[in-house]
Design a protein around this motif. Structure first.
Motif, short mmCIF file in Angstrom:
data_model
loop_
_atom_site.label_atom_id
_atom_site.label_comp_id
_atom_site.label_asym_id
_atom_site.label_seq_id
_atom_site.Cartn_x
_atom_site.Cartn_y
_atom_site.Cartn_z
N ASP A 132 0.84 -1.19 0.00
CA ASP A 132 0.00 0.00 0.00
C ASP A 132 0.88 1.24 0.00
OD1 ASP A 132 -2.38 1.35 -0.08
OD2 ASP A 132 -2.80 1.19 2.06
N GLN A 178 -1.48 -3.57 3.38
CA GLN A 178 -2.94 -3.47 3.44
C GLN A 178 -3.56 -4.87 3.45
OE1 GLN A 178 -6.47 -2.27 0.44
NE2 GLN A 178 -5.19 -0.51 1.00
N ASP A 218 -3.97 6.58 -2.92
CA ASP A 218 -3.87 5.30 -2.21
C ASP A 218 -3.75 4.23 -3.28
OD1 ASP A 218 -4.08 2.99 -0.72
OD2 ASP A 218 -5.64 3.77 0.60
N SER A 235 -2.90 0.44 -4.20
CA SER A 235 -2.84 -0.89 -3.59
C SER A 235 -2.60 -1.94 -4.66
CB SER A 235 -4.15 -1.20 -2.86
OG SER A 235 -4.44 -0.22 -1.89
N SER A 275 -5.14 -0.58 6.68
CA SER A 275 -3.78 -0.32 6.22
C SER A 275 -2.92 0.13 7.39
CB SER A 275 -3.77 0.76 5.14
OG SER A 275 -4.54 0.38 4.02
#
Length: 272
Positions: free
Chosen positions: A44, A60, A252, A254, A87
């Motif tokens: 993450d 995460q 963000d 991921s 996270s």
């Protein structure tokens, strides 16, 4: 004569019962439900300039419930998806730490095209994503947390290809969505939550977003396979969220591995 009359009377009584017993039940409204319960873990990358100018990276963990509902004889299908994530990320220098959480509910409607005797299915349509979450910075003394709330409208598509490995049915899936427009909550640059909620100072805190100021991509590539009587799903999930609103930047990113179990249900209404 009484024997003949009794025979005729019995025939008139039993004939409708016999005919009813021979009439097959009418089947209608067959519903097919495919549900995957998945757990994902991966890398993450988080940036929120309201809390810090630093980029934070870490781990995460995500739970996903992915459900497709279909009806026999219809070209439309519905998607219902729940995602919950946690996270834990650190700054590059190692002296800062952030904790984040997010819940996303997705409802989608897709038109289905089937090819190759039903083995290949292409879905295209749209979906709405509603999300709520938080990001907490353990080092800050003023702006210690960021609240997240938003709604996005996104075109979306999926491709499913089914094939056999030995005697078992397997499948490849690819799902993708790209939000076009939406609305989200955001403090303005230099504005505190105390000003927003305690003093009631509104400063453009409900912001309309587009693909220009909030380019975002969600995609998942997965593979289904069966061992004994259980169907498993393995795959890759990429969720790339970003926005630039109220002079604040947020992202963000991921990338994670997902694994879980797939179950299929057939629901049929029978009319006697």
């Amino acid at each position: 004569m009484w024997i003949i009359r009794f025979f005729l009377f019995s025939t008139l009584i039993l004939l409708p019962l016999y005919a009813g017993a021979q009439r097959p039940d009418t089947l209608r409204n067959r519903k097919f439900i495919t549900n995957a319960q998945l757990v994902g873990v991966g890398y993450d990358d988080v940036l929120d300039t309201y809390l810090s100018q630093e980029k934070y990276t870490g781990l995460q963990l995500r739970y996903i419930s992915h459900t497709i509902r279909e009806h026999e004889g219809r070209h439309w299908s519905r998607l219902l998806m729940h995602q919950g994530s946690l996270s834990t990320v650190d700054s590059r220098s190692g002296d800062g730490h952030e904790l984040g959480g997010m819940y996303v509910f997705t409802y989608g409607l897709h038109y289905n095209w089937r090819f190759m005797a039903g083995r290949l299915c292409v879905r295209a349509g749209g979906q709405a994503d509603a999300n709520i979450g938080f990001l907490y910075n353990t080092r800050n003394s003023n702006n210690i947390a960021q609240f997240r709330l938003g709604l996005n409208i996104a075109p979306s598509a999926a491709v499913d290809y089914r094939f056999k490995i030995g005697r078992h049915l397997s499948a490849l899936h690819y799902d993708v969505s790209v939000p076009l427009v939406g609305v989200r909550f955001s403090p303005n640059y230099g504005q505190s939550y105390y000003e927003i909620f305690n003093r009631g100072n509104y400063d453009h805190n409900v912001v309309a977003t587009t693909i220009v100021c909030a380019p975002t991509l969600w995609q998942m590539l997965s593979f289904d396979f069966t061992l004994h009587t259980t169907t498993f799903r393995l795959g890759y999930l990429g969720d790339f969220q970003q926005a630039k609103v109220n002079h604040l930047k947020y992202h963000d990113y991921s990338n994670m591995f997902v694994i879980g179990i797939v179950r299929q249900f057939n629901l049929t209404k029978v009319i006697p």
